[in-house]
Design a protein around this motif. Structure first.
Motif, PDB file in Angstrom:
ATOM      1  N   VAL A   1       0.852  -1.192   0.059  1.00  0.00           N
ATOM      2  CA  VAL A   1       0.094   0.048   0.044  1.00  0.00           C
ATOM      3  C   VAL A   1       0.902   1.214   0.083  1.00  0.00           C
ATOM      4  O   VAL A   1       1.655   1.290   0.842  1.00  0.00           O
ATOM      5  CB  VAL A   1      -0.921  -0.335   1.282  1.00  0.00           C
ATOM      6  CG1 VAL A   1      -1.669   1.219   1.479  1.00  0.00           C
ATOM      7  CG2 VAL A   1      -2.049  -1.346   1.150  1.00  0.00           C
ATOM      8  N   ASN A   2       0.621   2.125  -0.999  1.00  0.00           N
ATOM      9  CA  ASN A   2       1.404   3.431  -1.071  1.00  0.00           C
ATOM     10  C   ASN A   2       0.191   4.459  -1.634  1.00  0.00           C
ATOM     11  O   ASN A   2      -0.852   4.165  -1.678  1.00  0.00           O
ATOM     12  CB  ASN A   2       2.516   3.655  -1.514  1.00  0.00           C
ATOM     13  CG  ASN A   2       2.495   3.053  -3.106  1.00  0.00           C
ATOM     14  OD1 ASN A   2       1.485   3.343  -3.944  1.00  0.00           O
ATOM     15  ND2 ASN A   2       3.155   2.037  -3.536  1.00  0.00           N
ATOM     16  N   HIS A   3       0.731   5.733  -1.767  1.00  0.00           N
ATOM     17  CA  HIS A   3      -0.158   6.593  -2.479  1.00  0.00           C
ATOM     18  C   HIS A   3      -0.619   6.332  -3.867  1.00  0.00           C
ATOM     19  O   HIS A   3      -1.579   6.991  -4.273  1.00  0.00           O
ATOM     20  CB  HIS A   3       0.318   8.232  -2.247  1.00  0.00           C
ATOM     21  CG  HIS A   3       1.468   8.480  -3.124  1.00  0.00           C
ATOM     22  ND1 HIS A   3       2.596   7.805  -2.889  1.00  0.00           N
ATOM     23  CD2 HIS A   3       1.616   8.983  -4.256  1.00  0.00           C
ATOM     24  CE1 HIS A   3       3.449   8.291  -3.968  1.00  0.00           C
ATOM     25  NE2 HIS A   3       2.937   9.080  -4.689  1.00  0.00           N
ATOM     26  N   ILE A   4      -0.088   5.404  -4.498  1.00  0.00           N
ATOM     27  CA  ILE A   4      -0.477   5.211  -5.729  1.00  0.00           C
ATOM     28  C   ILE A   4      -1.384   3.898  -5.930  1.00  0.00           C
ATOM     29  O   ILE A   4      -2.353   3.903  -6.551  1.00  0.00           O
ATOM     30  CB  ILE A   4       1.049   4.843  -6.753  1.00  0.00           C
ATOM     31  CG1 ILE A   4       1.415   6.067  -6.708  1.00  0.00           C
ATOM     32  CG2 ILE A   4       0.164   4.387  -8.149  1.00  0.00           C
ATOM     33  CD1 ILE A   4       2.928   5.948  -7.478  1.00  0.00           C
ATOM     34  N   THR A   5      -0.947   3.049  -5.244  1.00  0.00           N
ATOM     35  CA  THR A   5      -1.532   1.501  -5.086  1.00  0.00           C
ATOM     36  C   THR A   5      -3.023   1.875  -4.264  1.00  0.00           C
ATOM     37  O   THR A   5      -4.214   1.213  -4.856  1.00  0.00           O
ATOM     38  CB  THR A   5      -0.780   0.338  -4.462  1.00  0.00           C
ATOM     39  OG1 THR A   5      -0.543   0.673  -3.021  1.00  0.00           O
ATOM     40  CG2 THR A   5       0.385   0.359  -5.462  1.00  0.00           C
ATOM     41  N   LYS A   6      -3.188   2.330  -3.274  1.00  0.00           N
ATOM     42  CA  LYS A   6      -4.433   2.591  -2.568  1.00  0.00           C
ATOM     43  C   LYS A   6      -5.365   1.534  -2.293  1.00  0.00           C
ATOM     44  O   LYS A   6      -4.989   0.426  -1.809  1.00  0.00           O
ATOM     45  CB  LYS A   6      -5.106   3.757  -3.375  1.00  0.00           C
ATOM     46  CG  LYS A   6      -4.310   5.337  -3.046  1.00  0.00           C
ATOM     47  CD  LYS A   6      -5.187   6.261  -3.818  1.00  0.00           C
ATOM     48  CE  LYS A   6      -4.403   7.573  -3.693  1.00  0.00           C
ATOM     49  NZ  LYS A   6      -5.079   8.459  -4.485  1.00  0.00           N
ATOM     50  N   ASP A   7      -6.481   1.394  -3.076  1.00  0.00           N
ATOM     51  CA  ASP A   7      -7.239   0.239  -2.959  1.00  0.00           C
ATOM     52  C   ASP A   7      -6.576  -1.079  -3.464  1.00  0.00           C
ATOM     53  O   ASP A   7      -6.916  -2.014  -2.815  1.00  0.00           O
ATOM     54  CB  ASP A   7      -8.533   0.487  -3.657  1.00  0.00           C
ATOM     55  CG  ASP A   7      -9.238   1.713  -3.426  1.00  0.00           C
ATOM     56  OD1 ASP A   7      -9.035   2.100  -2.050  1.00  0.00           O
ATOM     57  OD2 ASP A   7     -10.356   1.992  -3.706  1.00  0.00           O
TER      58      ASP A   7
ATOM     59  N   HIS B   1      -4.958  -2.729  -0.622  1.00  0.00           N
ATOM     60  CA  HIS B   1      -6.181  -3.135   0.548  1.00  0.00           C
ATOM     61  C   HIS B   1      -6.989  -4.418   0.344  1.00  0.00           C
ATOM     62  O   HIS B   1      -7.636  -4.621  -0.638  1.00  0.00           O
ATOM     63  CB  HIS B   1      -7.084  -1.962   0.571  1.00  0.00           C
ATOM     64  CG  HIS B   1      -7.691  -1.775   1.818  1.00  0.00           C
ATOM     65  ND1 HIS B   1      -8.871  -2.746   2.173  1.00  0.00           N
ATOM     66  CD2 HIS B   1      -7.701  -0.933   2.628  1.00  0.00           C
ATOM     67  CE1 HIS B   1      -9.078  -2.290   3.440  1.00  0.00           C
ATOM     68  NE2 HIS B   1      -8.545  -0.899   3.942  1.00  0.00           N
TER      69      HIS B   1
ATOM     70  N   LYS C   1     -11.017  -4.491   0.221  1.00  0.00           N
ATOM     71  CA  LYS C   1     -11.203  -3.896  -1.040  1.00  0.00           C
ATOM     72  C   LYS C   1     -10.846  -4.731  -2.386  1.00  0.00           C
ATOM     73  O   LYS C   1     -11.695  -4.999  -3.178  1.00  0.00           O
ATOM     74  CB  LYS C   1     -10.737  -2.627  -1.340  1.00  0.00           C
ATOM     75  CG  LYS C   1     -11.206  -1.362  -0.557  1.00  0.00           C
ATOM     76  CD  LYS C   1     -10.568  -0.090  -0.019  1.00  0.00           C
ATOM     77  CE  LYS C   1     -11.193   0.810   0.565  1.00  0.00           C
ATOM     78  NZ  LYS C   1     -10.893   2.213   0.686  1.00  0.00           N
TER      79      LYS C   1
ATOM     80  N   CYS D   1       1.813  -9.288   0.489  1.00  0.00           N
ATOM     81  CA  CYS D   1       2.251  -8.290  -0.551  1.00  0.00           C
ATOM     82  C   CYS D   1       3.756  -8.334  -1.116  1.00  0.00           C
ATOM     83  O   CYS D   1       4.627  -8.898  -0.433  1.00  0.00           O
ATOM     84  CB  CYS D   1       1.904  -6.957  -0.177  1.00  0.00           C
ATOM     85  SG  CYS D   1       3.184  -6.270   1.248  1.00  0.00           S
TER      86      CYS D   1
ATOM     87  N   ASP E   1      -6.048  -4.066   6.585  1.00  0.00           N
ATOM     88  CA  ASP E   1      -5.969  -2.904   5.921  1.00  0.00           C
ATOM     89  C   ASP E   1      -4.748  -2.537   5.256  1.00  0.00           C
ATOM     90  O   ASP E   1      -4.716  -1.425   4.653  1.00  0.00           O
ATOM     91  CB  ASP E   1      -5.937  -1.690   7.207  1.00  0.00           C
ATOM     92  CG  ASP E   1      -4.831  -1.761   8.143  1.00  0.00           C
ATOM     93  OD1 ASP E   1      -3.998  -2.823   7.930  1.00  0.00           O
ATOM     94  OD2 ASP E   1      -4.577  -0.912   9.096  1.00  0.00           O
TER      95      ASP E   1
ATOM     96  N   THR F   1      -1.699  -2.632   6.043  1.00  0.00           N
ATOM     97  CA  THR F   1      -0.245  -2.595   6.500  1.00  0.00           C
ATOM     98  C   THR F   1       0.565  -3.538   6.726  1.00  0.00           C
ATOM     99  O   THR F   1       0.225  -4.787   6.856  1.00  0.00           O
ATOM    100  CB  THR F   1      -0.514  -1.802   7.984  1.00  0.00           C
ATOM    101  OG1 THR F   1      -1.370  -2.703   8.806  1.00  0.00           O
ATOM    102  CG2 THR F   1      -1.228  -0.670   8.062  1.00  0.00           C
TER     103      THR F   1
END
Length: 401
Positions: A176-182, A185, A188, A242, A263, A265
């Motif tokens: 998870v990072n600001h690009i992968t987001k959903d 997760h 989701k 991941c 979530d 993390t």
């Protein structure tokens, strides 16, 4: 001078070209690839009824029909500029400038890049590149690999790679990072996979997916998901792991995989190495709209359609006179939908050339209805709420037209 210039020799472009030629319009289709067919050339999947969708055969049908009708198809041609003067479109390419009263953009879609540490190593590729190499060029992309990114597209292509005899060790999430987001997760991703559970080879998985509809049930199912993952086609799909890094000196040698919480993390102490010699990154698709922007077409951002799309109506008409769009440039859907949209665009162009023709007007109406029917019967939807997105875009068109 042509009646119609079509950019993109995929399912939408070829379908539209064939309709236009049936009414004796002078048509040229340009595409930067070496052969017509677009993304059809790499597609091979089994339908819920057991039949196989063979993209290469579908492309042959469209191309053969185009050849019979005398469609002028130019491959290996790249378009770098578009402009309109006095109602005539000029399409500037690496070979020559084409001019026409009507222009159809059927440029398709591109893959969303997902950066992972080590992704510049030889042996790392997009899932779409692996599909083309295996299904089109018959090139084995590696001996053993991993797919990073679990979505409708990656699930379908991973199966195609398996059918080509390529060993896929597993599918796992991106960190998870600001690009992968959903995309990173777990909850989701599980929700999105439930939309294609009817395609699962296991009756147990198909039945179980029907029971996991509420978010509460999905969370519970994810909590008790085995660490070994859910097996489909004898391959683990990891919703609780991941890929954090791709390792190697001169090429891909392994990936670092970590366990994740619901979530997304990362559980740091869980890091393990998995030996592989190739990695496919699957970030999903977005409409390829650059040429529409150059032409001056207004846009609307609609997530259900995959991102920014040219404002257009159900006749595939944009806000610019004589400019049409069809296929994935209008929103990410299946090749079957792209074909039906191409038919609509073709009849819209014919209607413009022969106004007040009752026959072509009726054909256009039937073609529009066929788009809706094909969409509703689609076994795979890349984005939820595709119908709502289409309706919202139609309202935008009506408001600003």
């Amino acid at each position: 001078m042509f009646d119609v210039v079509i950019i993109g020799a995929g399912p939408a472009g070829l379908s539209a070209a064939n309709i236009c030629r049936e009414y004796q319009l002078k048509v040229v289709v340009v595409d930067e690839f070496i052969k017509p067919g677009g993304r059809l050339l790499g597609q091979l999947h089994q339908e819920p009824d057991g039949t196989w969708w063979n993209g290469i055969e579908e492309a042959k049908k469209l191309s053969s029909r185009a050849e019979q009708l005398g469609v002028d198809i130019r491959c290996g041609v790249s378009v770098h500029d578009i402009n309109n003067q006095d109602g005539i479109w000029s399409i500037h390419t690496n070979q020559e400038t084409f001019r026409a009263a009507n222009l159809l953009l059927a440029t398709g879609a591109a893959e969303t890049p997902v950066p992972i540490p080590g992704w510049t190593l030889p042996g790392v590729m997009s899932i779409g590149a692996a599909q083309v190499m295996a299904n089109v060029h018959r090139v084995r992309v590696g001996k053993k690999g991993v797919v990073v990114g679990i979505n409708v597209l990656s699930a379908a292509i991973t199966r195609e790679l398996q059918l080509a005899g390529i060993d896929i060790a597993c599918m796992a999430l991106p960190a998870v990072n600001h690009i992968t987001k959903d995309a990173g997760h777990p909850e989701k991703v599980m929700e999105s996979l439930l939309r294609i559970s009817h395609l699962a080879p296991s009756a147990f998985i198909r039945m179980g997916s029907k029971l996991v509809k509420s978010s509460w049930m999905q969370g519970l199912a994810l909590k008790f998901l085995p660490k070994k993952g859910i097996k489909m086609w004898d391959m683990p799909i990891h919703l609780k792991k991941c890929v954090t890094q791709i390792n190697g000196k001169n090429q891909v040698e392994s990936v670092t995989i970590c366990d994740v919480r619901p979530d997304g993390t990362i559980i740091e102490e869980s890091a393990q190495q998995m030996e592989v010699d190739f990695v496919c990154i699957a970030g999903g698709l977005y409409p390829l709209v650059e040429l529409a922007a150059i032409a001056g077409c207004p846009f609307q951002f609609i997530p259900e359609l995959g991102g920014h799309v040219p404002v257009h109506n159900e006749k595939m008409e944009t806000m610019l006179d004589g400019l049409y769009v069809a296929g994935n440039i209008t929103g990410i859907e299946s090749a079957k939908v792209a074909i039906t949209q191409g038919n609509v665009a073709g009849f819209s162009i014919v209607n413009r050339a022969f106004p007040n023709n009752k026959e072509t007007t009726e054909h256009l109406r039937e073609a529009i209805l066929n788009v809706h029917t094909t969409r509703n019967n689609a076994s795979i939807q890349f984005h939820p709420g595709i119908t709502d997105g289409r309706e919202r875009l139609e309202k935008v068109y009506q408001e600003i037209s």
